[in-house]
Design a protein around this motif. Structure first.
Motif, PDB file in Angstrom:
ATOM      1  N   THR A  30       1.254  -1.500  -0.052  1.00 57.39           N
ATOM      2  CA  THR A  30      -0.032  -0.043  -0.418  1.00 57.39           C
ATOM      3  C   THR A  30       0.519   1.092  -0.008  1.00 57.39           C
ATOM      4  N   CYS A  31       0.285   2.184   0.819  1.00 55.25           N
ATOM      5  CA  CYS A  31       1.326   3.540   0.306  1.00 55.25           C
ATOM      6  C   CYS A  31       0.844   4.517   2.067  1.00 55.25           C
ATOM      7  N   PRO A  32       1.840   4.668   2.685  1.00 57.07           N
ATOM      8  CA  PRO A  32       1.975   5.427   3.784  1.00 57.07           C
ATOM      9  C   PRO A  32       0.813   7.004   3.110  1.00 57.07           C
ATOM     10  N   ASN A  33       0.375   6.583   3.098  1.00 58.08           N
ATOM     11  CA  ASN A  33      -0.795   8.396   2.278  1.00 58.08           C
ATOM     12  C   ASN A  33      -2.284   7.739   2.134  1.00 58.08           C
ATOM     13  N   ILE A  34      -1.898   6.569   1.894  1.00 57.57           N
ATOM     14  CA  ILE A  34      -3.888   5.325   2.761  1.00 57.57           C
ATOM     15  C   ILE A  34      -3.575   5.176   3.277  1.00 57.57           C
ATOM     16  N   ASP A  35      -2.774   4.461   3.967  1.00 57.36           N
ATOM     17  CA  ASP A  35      -3.385   3.876   5.307  1.00 57.36           C
ATOM     18  C   ASP A  35      -2.949   4.753   6.457  1.00 57.36           C
ATOM     19  N   GLY A  41      -6.380   8.375   2.487  1.00 58.82           N
ATOM     20  CA  GLY A  41      -7.591   8.984   1.432  1.00 58.82           C
ATOM     21  C   GLY A  41      -6.218   9.569  -0.046  1.00 58.82           C
ATOM     22  N   GLY A  42      -4.873   9.362   0.219  1.00 58.41           N
ATOM     23  CA  GLY A  42      -3.984   9.437  -1.186  1.00 58.41           C
ATOM     24  C   GLY A  42      -4.675  10.752  -1.644  1.00 58.41           C
ATOM     25  N   CYS A  43      -2.579  10.680  -2.752  1.00 58.36           N
ATOM     26  CA  CYS A  43      -3.011  11.975  -3.039  1.00 58.36           C
ATOM     27  C   CYS A  43      -4.895  12.457  -3.745  1.00 58.36           C
ATOM     28  N   THR A  44      -4.893  13.629  -3.848  1.00 55.05           N
ATOM     29  CA  THR A  44      -6.003  13.672  -4.162  1.00 55.05           C
ATOM     30  C   THR A  44      -6.861  13.483  -5.113  1.00 55.05           C
ATOM     31  N   PHE A  45      -5.787  13.513  -6.377  1.00 60.62           N
ATOM     32  CA  PHE A  45      -6.290  12.654  -7.842  1.00 60.62           C
ATOM     33  C   PHE A  45      -5.557  11.172  -7.316  1.00 60.62           C
ATOM     34  N   CYS A  46      -5.197  10.326  -7.228  1.00 60.35           N
ATOM     35  CA  CYS A  46      -5.441   9.470  -6.952  1.00 60.35           C
ATOM     36  C   CYS A  46      -6.755   8.023  -6.844  1.00 60.35           C
ATOM     37  N   GLU A  47      -6.929   7.205  -7.584  1.00 61.95           N
ATOM     38  CA  GLU A  47      -8.005   6.483  -7.466  1.00 61.95           C
ATOM     39  C   GLU A  47      -7.738   4.736  -7.308  1.00 61.95           C
ATOM     40  N   ASN A  48      -7.257   5.182  -5.856  1.00 61.88           N
ATOM     41  CA  ASN A  48      -6.288   3.969  -4.833  1.00 61.88           C
ATOM     42  C   ASN A  48      -6.927   2.482  -5.668  1.00 61.88           C
ATOM     43  N   ASP A  49      -8.205   1.918  -5.541  1.00 62.06           N
ATOM     44  CA  ASP A  49      -9.086   1.393  -5.838  1.00 62.06           C
ATOM     45  C   ASP A  49      -8.360   0.589  -7.509  1.00 62.06           C
ATOM     46  N   SER A  50      -7.921   1.751  -7.891  1.00 67.71           N
ATOM     47  CA  SER A  50      -8.014   0.927  -9.353  1.00 67.71           C
ATOM     48  C   SER A  50      -6.402   0.038  -9.723  1.00 67.71           C
ATOM     49  N   PHE A  51      -5.442   0.401  -7.998  1.00 66.22           N
ATOM     50  CA  PHE A  51      -4.159  -0.364  -7.982  1.00 66.22           C
ATOM     51  C   PHE A  51      -4.537  -1.870  -7.920  1.00 66.22           C
ATOM     52  N   SER A  52      -5.859  -1.721  -7.115  1.00 66.41           N
ATOM     53  CA  SER A  52      -5.647  -3.324  -6.489  1.00 66.41           C
ATOM     54  C   SER A  52      -6.034  -4.499  -7.606  1.00 66.41           C
ATOM     55  N   SER A 109       2.655  -0.077  -8.780  1.00 64.42           N
ATOM     56  CA  SER A 109       2.228   0.623  -8.431  1.00 64.42           C
ATOM     57  C   SER A 109       2.047   0.187  -6.471  1.00 64.42           C
ATOM     58  N   PHE A 110       1.181   1.557  -6.531  1.00 71.29           N
ATOM     59  CA  PHE A 110       1.773   2.067  -4.776  1.00 71.29           C
ATOM     60  C   PHE A 110       2.850   2.367  -4.110  1.00 71.29           C
ATOM     61  N   THR A 111       3.561   2.478  -2.964  1.00 67.67           N
ATOM     62  CA  THR A 111       4.965   2.534  -2.640  1.00 67.67           C
ATOM     63  C   THR A 111       5.821   0.969  -2.833  1.00 67.67           C
ATOM     64  N   THR A 140       8.572   4.632  -6.270  1.00 64.64           N
ATOM     65  CA  THR A 140       8.547   4.768  -4.544  1.00 64.64           C
ATOM     66  C   THR A 140       7.890   6.161  -4.404  1.00 64.64           C
ATOM     67  N   ARG A 141       7.711   6.770  -3.190  1.00 68.85           N
ATOM     68  CA  ARG A 141       7.860   7.557  -2.513  1.00 68.85           C
ATOM     69  C   ARG A 141       8.983   7.956  -2.054  1.00 68.85           C
ATOM     70  N   SER A 142       9.347   9.506  -1.472  1.00 69.30           N
ATOM     71  CA  SER A 142      10.978   9.726  -1.009  1.00 69.30           C
ATOM     72  C   SER A 142      10.564   9.683   0.632  1.00 69.30           C
ATOM     73  N   ASN A 180      -2.999  16.697  -0.983  1.00 68.93           N
ATOM     74  CA  ASN A 180      -2.432  15.989   0.294  1.00 68.93           C
ATOM     75  C   ASN A 180      -1.814  14.892  -0.310  1.00 68.93           C
ATOM     76  N   ARG A 181      -0.250  15.398  -0.657  1.00 69.71           N
ATOM     77  CA  ARG A 181       1.338  14.547  -1.029  1.00 69.71           C
ATOM     78  C   ARG A 181       1.372  14.107   0.920  1.00 69.71           C
ATOM     79  N   GLY A 182       1.464  14.699   1.338  1.00 67.88           N
ATOM     80  CA  GLY A 182       1.703  14.181   2.445  1.00 67.88           C
ATOM     81  C   GLY A 182       3.563  14.113   2.465  1.00 67.88           C
TER      82      GLY A 182
HETATM   83  S1  SF4 Z   1      -0.574   8.632  -5.714  1.00 70.64           S
HETATM   84 FE1  SF4 Z   1       1.125   7.118  -5.164  1.00 70.64          FE
HETATM   85  S2  SF4 Z   1       1.376   8.100  -3.628  1.00 70.64           S
HETATM   86 FE2  SF4 Z   1      -0.060   8.785  -3.722  1.00 70.64          FE
HETATM   87  S3  SF4 Z   1      -1.758   7.977  -3.235  1.00 70.64           S
HETATM   88 FE3  SF4 Z   1      -1.555   6.865  -4.230  1.00 70.64          FE
HETATM   89  S4  SF4 Z   1       0.163   5.723  -4.066  1.00 70.64           S
HETATM   90 FE4  SF4 Z   1       0.007   6.940  -2.779  1.00 70.64          FE
END
Ligand code: SF4
Length: 319
Positions: A30-35, A41-52, A109-111, A140-142, A180-182
């Motif tokens: 997953t991603c620390p911005n989602i969990d 909720g993740g980045c505002t543009f990220c459709e988290n479900d699409s990765f699964s 996908s994800f981090t 990944t994320r930095s 909401n990049r985090g």
């Molecule tokens: S775009 Fe990447 S960093 Fe942002 S919420 Fe989605 S998976 Fe996480």
């Protein structure tokens, strides 16, 4: 007309044959911005479900997700099998359809550094053991990579080609807050420089059209990202999909996507400013299904590329 120095050109020059990236999606990441570790909720543009949606989802996972502090990973064997099956099927298709001869395993996908080191090591080692694999590319994320992982990747990089892909998106913290990049821009800069010092290859992802950004700000992002020493770049327009926070903003008229004209202007100027040896992995993005809310010009990749080439013509380049 000169061709832009693409990542494909880079790989061909380096390995003397067609090298393709094999995109992998491992269940349980997953991603620390989602969990909720950094944000929810993740980045505002990220459709988290699409990765699964993976072609061979692990059945009994039941919401299990790894993070940097996970003490155990009961699904490791299944993840390794999943990696093998995905690699076999995708690389076979790339060999059959495009005559790909060698491969980079792309943890996409994800981090993909957001798990305990023992899990990461097992997955990276397994990926490098496949026939005709020349290296890895790790998205990944930095804020989600440890020194231990970075050191291990640097060690692997002595014999193989190891890339890390960092989402830079913007160098403006106020923009990163809005999406909401985090993490801050300084955090990305720090880990890119660190990765470069360890000899790793770095690709930076940039987004043009982020909320309230001017074209000058987008160009400043390109300029600074280049100055951090990235070896390759992916340029994306920000497009809006359903079931995202950005989608809600768009529906409420709180967000207007970038026009194609403005995107092309920023893209061409960014390419013009780019250091010569930096390869380009992507010049646009989009999606052609019912999930796309806007802009409509992000629907058809072929038309986008045609228009990008038209815009590049005056500076003597083509993609
Ligand atoms: S775009 Fe990447 S960093 Fe942002 S919420 Fe989605 S998976 Fe996480």
């Amino acid at each position: 007309m000169n061709q832009i120095y693409t990542y494909g050109n880079y790989l061909k020059n380096k390995f003397g044959c067609k090298v393709y990236k094999v995109g992998i999606n491992i269940s349980g990441f997953t991603c620390p911005n989602i969990d909720g570790t950094v944000a929810k909720g993740g980045c505002t543009f990220c459709e988290n479900d699409s990765f699964s949606a993976s072609t061979n989802e692990i059945k009994d996972l039941k919401g299990f997700h790894l993070n940097l502090d996970s003490k155990e990973n009961p699904f490791l064997e299944q993840q390794l099998k999943q990696l093998e099956l995905q690699f076999e099927s995708i690389s076979k298709r790339q060999a059959d359809e495009y005559n790909a001869e060698k491969f980079l395993v792309y943890f996409q996908s994800f981090t993909n550094t957001y798990a305990p080191f023992s899990t990461l090591k097992a997955l990276y080692d397994k990926a490098l053991s496949f026939d005709n694999v020349v290296g890895l590319s790790i998205g990944t994320r930095s804020d989600s990579i440890t020194d231990e992982t970075l050191d291990y990747l640097a060690k692997l990089n002595k014999d193989k080609e190891i890339w890390i892909e960092f989402g830079i998106q913007s160098v403006y913290d106020k923009t990163l807050d809005k999406i909401n990049r985090g993490h801050s821009s300084d955090n990305v800069k720090e880990w890119i420089i660190k990765s470069k010092e360890k000899g790793l290859h770095v690709c930076g992802h940039l987004i043009f059209g982020l909320p309230d950004e001017t074209k000058e700000m987008m160009l400043e992002t390109s300029k600074q990202a280049y100055s951090w020493g990235i070896d390759s770049v992916k340029y994306h327009p920000l497009y809006v999909v359903k079931r995202t926070s950005l989608g809600n903003d768009f529906i409420k008229c709180d967000f207007t996507p970038i026009s194609e004209e403005d995107y092309l202007d920023v893209l061409v100027k960014s390419i013009e400013m780019k250091p010569e040896g930096m390869s380009v992995q992507r010049v646009t993005a989009g999606i052609n299904d019912e999930s796309l809310l806007s802009p409509d010009w992000c629907r058809d990749k072929n038309i986008q590329i045609k228009n990008i080439n038209k815009a590049l013509k005056p500076i003597g380049l083509k993609y």
